[in-house]
Scaffold this motif. Structure first.
Motif, PDB file in Angstrom:
ATOM      1  N   VAL A   1      36.885  46.734  42.713  1.00  0.00           N
ATOM      2  CA  VAL A   1      36.868  47.792  41.696  1.00  0.00           C
ATOM      3  C   VAL A   1      36.944  47.190  40.306  1.00  0.00           C
ATOM      4  N   GLU A   2      37.848  46.241  40.105  1.00  0.00           N
ATOM      5  CA  GLU A   2      37.993  45.649  38.775  1.00  0.00           C
ATOM      6  C   GLU A   2      36.711  44.948  38.347  1.00  0.00           C
ATOM      7  N   ALA A   3      36.124  44.185  39.268  1.00  0.00           N
ATOM      8  CA  ALA A   3      34.889  43.466  38.937  1.00  0.00           C
ATOM      9  C   ALA A   3      33.754  44.440  38.637  1.00  0.00           C
ATOM     10  N   ALA A   4      33.654  45.508  39.418  1.00  0.00           N
ATOM     11  CA  ALA A   4      32.564  46.459  39.229  1.00  0.00           C
ATOM     12  C   ALA A   4      32.711  47.213  37.920  1.00  0.00           C
ATOM     13  N   VAL A   5      33.918  47.665  37.606  1.00  0.00           N
ATOM     14  CA  VAL A   5      34.131  48.415  36.373  1.00  0.00           C
ATOM     15  C   VAL A   5      33.939  47.510  35.162  1.00  0.00           C
ATOM     16  N   ARG A   6      34.381  46.261  35.259  1.00  0.00           N
ATOM     17  CA  ARG A   6      34.233  45.328  34.141  1.00  0.00           C
ATOM     18  C   ARG A   6      32.766  45.058  33.819  1.00  0.00           C
ATOM     19  N   SER A   7      31.904  45.179  34.829  1.00  0.00           N
ATOM     20  CA  SER A   7      30.476  44.904  34.603  1.00  0.00           C
ATOM     21  C   SER A   7      29.774  46.022  33.842  1.00  0.00           C
ATOM     22  N   LEU A   8      30.428  47.191  33.700  1.00  0.00           N
ATOM     23  CA  LEU A   8      29.829  48.316  32.980  1.00  0.00           C
ATOM     24  C   LEU A   8      30.164  48.225  31.495  1.00  0.00           C
ATOM     25  N   ASN A   9      29.191  48.521  30.656  1.00  0.00           N
ATOM     26  CA  ASN A   9      29.430  48.446  29.212  1.00  0.00           C
ATOM     27  C   ASN A   9      30.293  49.609  28.734  1.00  0.00           C
TER      28      ASN A   9
ATOM     29  N   GLN B   1      31.415  57.662  36.625  1.00  0.00           N
ATOM     30  CA  GLN B   1      30.975  56.370  37.142  1.00  0.00           C
ATOM     31  C   GLN B   1      32.113  55.645  37.856  1.00  0.00           C
ATOM     32  N   ILE B   2      33.294  55.666  37.239  1.00  0.00           N
ATOM     33  CA  ILE B   2      34.451  54.992  37.852  1.00  0.00           C
ATOM     34  C   ILE B   2      34.776  55.619  39.198  1.00  0.00           C
ATOM     35  N   GLU B   3      34.803  56.937  39.236  1.00  0.00           N
ATOM     36  CA  GLU B   3      35.100  57.632  40.488  1.00  0.00           C
ATOM     37  C   GLU B   3      34.055  57.323  41.545  1.00  0.00           C
ATOM     38  N   GLY B   4      32.790  57.269  41.137  1.00  0.00           N
ATOM     39  CA  GLY B   4      31.720  56.962  42.081  1.00  0.00           C
ATOM     40  C   GLY B   4      31.794  55.539  42.594  1.00  0.00           C
ATOM     41  N   ILE B   5      32.077  54.586  41.686  1.00  0.00           N
ATOM     42  CA  ILE B   5      32.178  53.176  42.100  1.00  0.00           C
ATOM     43  C   ILE B   5      33.313  52.982  43.099  1.00  0.00           C
TER      44      ILE B   5
ATOM     45  N   ALA C   1      42.217  55.575  46.364  1.00  0.00           N
ATOM     46  CA  ALA C   1      41.085  55.855  45.480  1.00  0.00           C
ATOM     47  C   ALA C   1      41.533  56.630  44.248  1.00  0.00           C
ATOM     48  N   GLU C   2      42.366  57.648  44.441  1.00  0.00           N
ATOM     49  CA  GLU C   2      42.827  58.454  43.327  1.00  0.00           C
ATOM     50  C   GLU C   2      43.698  57.639  42.375  1.00  0.00           C
ATOM     51  N   THR C   3      44.567  56.816  42.934  1.00  0.00           N
ATOM     52  CA  THR C   3      45.455  55.993  42.104  1.00  0.00           C
ATOM     53  C   THR C   3      44.670  54.954  41.323  1.00  0.00           C
ATOM     54  N   LEU C   4      43.696  54.323  41.983  1.00  0.00           N
ATOM     55  CA  LEU C   4      42.868  53.325  41.292  1.00  0.00           C
ATOM     56  C   LEU C   4      42.090  53.966  40.147  1.00  0.00           C
ATOM     57  N   LYS C   5      41.593  55.170  40.384  1.00  0.00           N
ATOM     58  CA  LYS C   5      40.846  55.852  39.314  1.00  0.00           C
ATOM     59  C   LYS C   5      41.744  56.088  38.106  1.00  0.00           C
TER      60      LYS C   5
END
Length: 749
Positions: free
Chosen positions: A672-680, A686-690, A718-722
């Motif tokens: 999750v961290e890597a995927a979100v960091r890759s977004l500008n 988007q975060i919820e979907g990822i 999932a909810e906590t990470l979001k």
């Protein structure tokens, strides 16, 4: 997802075959050892040692009393000796003889004024009436006081007997003098008689004749003018003087009985030698041994049965509560934990027995020096608070037996109460400890609350001894400090021996000055920052589902340490520079990426980090698929017009899959961290979907089959990470309202 362990055939293995830590046979053996430990600890206090001795035979060894016992024969002899010292009781009876004097003189004056009665008739009346009135006065006094609390019936009967036996016989010529006396003379004579009688009867009188001999001297010293008056007063005074001190059998018996009760019992103290080596076993000694249940021929097994039942109850309480609290956390306790718990109980009981051995008359409260809070504190730190609480309760019961040296009862409330106070204080003070200094603080708390408990017990005593109060508080205060020192010294032993990863150890490992974290920071700053972010995400997610949040955070710090071997092959460390993967074959690139998990586990093992941390580093990717490099090698094969020589299995991590909740959560947070960091400019959608896609892909890929995560817990994660990601990347996240505001501004401009 429930954990399934499979064998070579693909079938699930039984839990008992998963090693000694889950073996049912080992579990039963450990429970048996608990029973034996409890039995060995409390049986010396509750089950006396027996000897093969017979009457009139010689003993071949010294025999000491196993417990305190009252010597019935010696006590009886001491009581009788005390009763013998009590002499006869002679209470004084206040007869108020002056009232009798008033009555006699009033009768004389009354009769003398009767003119119709002749002189001779008056003499005859006086002869019968005056002795009768004296006798009646005594009889009336007895009747009026019968049944009263002042005088017993026996005393009144004895008084009447003695007074009657010592009654005075008035000479006959005195009665011839009485009719000749005038009222004035009688008045003066009454005053003198009253004074003499009152004065003589103030003193205790057992023999009336002794007091009566003093009457003549007192009469002669009076102001009566005539000889007739003086002689008459002498006789009437002697007549009205009685004994006033009488033997009271009932009071004497009561005094003797009270002396028997007040006589202190003769006690055979614990440890006193009751039979010396070579001494002949007399009947008295034999009876003492019977009373102490120390003869094999009179041996009964009921005490052993009772102690065994105690031990079974203790063990069942410990095991039942331990399993109940473990199942509520969806995690069964291992045999390693029960073995560690057994060692902790053994150590705590050992210190109790050492303190009990130091007991003496000079140091009656040395038992308070025993570090009884040691066990509860270790159990809380090494296992959890739930077992720490039930252990505190059991230690309180055990201390009230083991430290009960005088053994007046099975349990000594004083030691039990103090142990309960310090043990529960230790659990509450230490269960959230995050550094070693917390142990010392907890020890000081134990000392303070223990001192308050001891002071309360001592002040409840009607006559507290200041020396004993100071001694007791000194011992219990030292006990708290000793507990802290022992816990600090024993913690590394348990952590290394059993591979325990306590909260204190985790906090130490999170120190940025650890060599591996320093290496990660200096050689791979991008990975270091990524690890910190993953730590925050995984800790929040773990706490949401009841997993070990601190373990997830610290494990996240080390999970990518293997990247330090080839830092530039990972995008977070390239800082926008050339990507070396562009010049490598996809299979080689995949091999480099895949290797970081195994490299990290090897490095952590070389640095002797706990297995739980190594497992997170090795398992956080599980057997996931490197889609990017596989698709790249497929495209290359298509471009060359050949069939791809690799399958998906060649581009998967070797695993193993996550074996614990913590490893699975760190793996999700890592992606999750890597995927979100890759977004500008990530949006909430988007975060919820990822996050949902990452969890779904891993779920479909069966990455959670070997850990305890459930679908409900995955939703919570999932909810906590979001929520956590939104908080961490708040300034970069575009909300739908923000986009609309931008469009509105563009139109306005």
């Amino acid at each position: 997802m429930s954990r399934i362990v499979k064998g070579p055939s693909g079938k699930p293995l039984a839990l008992s075959s998963a090693g000694w830590k889950h073996s049912a046979a080992v579990r039963w053996l450990l429970l048996l050892l608990f029973v034996l430990l409890f039995y060995m600890s409390i049986s010396p206090r509750l089950v006396p040692e027996t000897y093969d001795l017979t009457l009139n035979a010689k003993s071949d060894k010294d025999i000491k009393a196993p417990k305190q016992l009252q010597d019935e024969k010696a006590t009886f002899e001491a009581q009788e000796a005390a009763a013998e010292k009590i002499g006869p009781v002679y209470p004084i009876v206040a007869l108020h003889n002056e009232l009798l004097v008033d009555e006699l003189f009033a009768r004389i004056d009354q009769l003398n004024q009767e003119d119709q009665v002749t002189f001779n008739e008056k003499v005859d009346i006086f002869k019968g009436d005056i002795p009768m009135r004296v006798e009646k006065y005594v009889t009336d006094f007895v009747a009026s006081n019968k049944g009263s609390q002042s005088y017993s019936d026996d005393l009144l009967a004895e008084m009447k007997r003695v007074v009657t036996a010592q009654s005075y016989l008035v000479p006959e010529e005195t009665f011839y003098k009485l009719p000749k006396l005038t009222s004035d003379q009688l008045s003066a004579m009454k005053t003198v008689t009253r004074d003499i009688v009152r004065k003589l009867t103030k003193e205790p009188i057992t023999e009336a004749e002794t007091a009566r001999t003093k009457v003549a001297e007192l009469v002669n010293a009076s102001t009566l003018p005539t000889k007739t008056e003086r002689e008459t007063v002498q006789e009437l005074a002697r007549l009205t003087i009685f004994p006033n001190k009488f033997y009271d059998k009932q009071a004497t018996d009561e005094a003797k009985e009270q002396a028997r009760k007040d006589a202190p019992p003769v006690v055979i103290k614990q440890g006193d030698v009751i039979v010396k080596s070579g001494q002949v076993i007399t009947q008295d000694i034999y009876d003492q041994l019977v009373a102490l249940e120390m003869l094999k021929e009179r041996k009964t097994y009921w005490p052993q049965v009772g102690v065994l039942l105690f031990c079974l109850l203790f063990t069942l309480a410990l095991y039942g509560y331990g399993e109940l609290t473990a199942s509520s956390a969806a995690q069964k306790r291992t045999n390693a934990q029960w073995l560690m718990l057994l060692i902790v109980f053994a150590l705590n009981l050992l210190f109790m027995h050492l303190a009990a051995l130091a007991h003496s008359e000079q140091w009656p409260y040395v038992g308070l020096l025993a570090p009884v809070a040691l066990g509860s504190m270790l159990v809380t730190l090494l296992i959890d608070m739930h077992l720490g609480m039930v252990s505190a309760l059991l230690f309180s019961l055990l201390a009230s037996i083991v430290l009960n040296v005088e053994q007046k009862q099975v349990f000594d409330f004083h030691y039990g109460f103090v142990t309960a106070v310090v043990s529960f204080t230790a659990v509450l003070a230490i269960y959230r400890a995050s550094q070693r200094s917390s142990i010392l603080k907890a020890g000081i708390m134990v000392s303070l609350f223990g001192s308050i408990a001891v002071l309360a017990l001592m002040l409840v005593d009607q006559e507290p001894d200041k020396t004993q109060i100071v001694q007791s508080i000194g011992f219990i205060f030292s006990s708290g400090l000793l507990t802290a020192v022992l816990v600090i010294g024993l913690m590394p032993f348990f952590e290394l021996t059993f591979g325990i990863l306590s909260a204190l150890k985790l906090v130490e490992l999170s120190n940025p000055n650890h060599p591996l974290l320093r290496k990660l920071l200096t050689e791979t700053p991008g990975t270091y920052h990524h690890s910190l972010m993953v730590g925050n995400l995984s800790e929040a997610a773990a706490e949401a589902v009841g997993a070990n949040g601190l373990l997830c955070r610290v494990g996240s710090f080390y999970h990518d340490v293997g990247k330090t071997k080839r830092p530039l092959y990972f995008i977070e460390n390239q800082n926008g520079g050339e990507n070396p993967h562009d010049k490598l074959e996809p299979k080689v690139s995949a091999s480099i990426i895949i290797a970081h998990a195994r490299d990290g586990a090897d490095m952590l093992k070389a640095y002797k980090l706990p297995k739980q941390i190594r497992d997170i580093a090795e398992q956080h990717h599980g057997t996931t698929f490197l889609k990017y490099f596989f698709h790249k090698v497929v495209k290359q094969a298509e471009a060359q017009g050949v069939e791809c020589a690799y399958s998906e299995d060649d581009f998967r991590y070797p695993g193993p899959k996550a074996q614990s909740k913590e490893a699975a959560i760190v793996g999700i947070a890592d992606c999750v961290e890597a995927a979100v960091r890759s977004l500008n400019h990530p949006t909430v959608a988007q975060i919820e979907g990822i996050i949902g896609k990452i969890i779904k892909d891993r779920l479909d890929d069966h990455q959670y089959n070997e850990c305890d995560l459930t679908l409900r817990e995955l939703d919570k994660i999932a909810e906590t990470l979001k929520e956590t990601v939104i908080g961490m990347f708040h300034s970069r996240i575009e909300y739908p309202d923000d986009k609309e505001m931008k469009k509105l501004k563009e139109k306005q401009s």
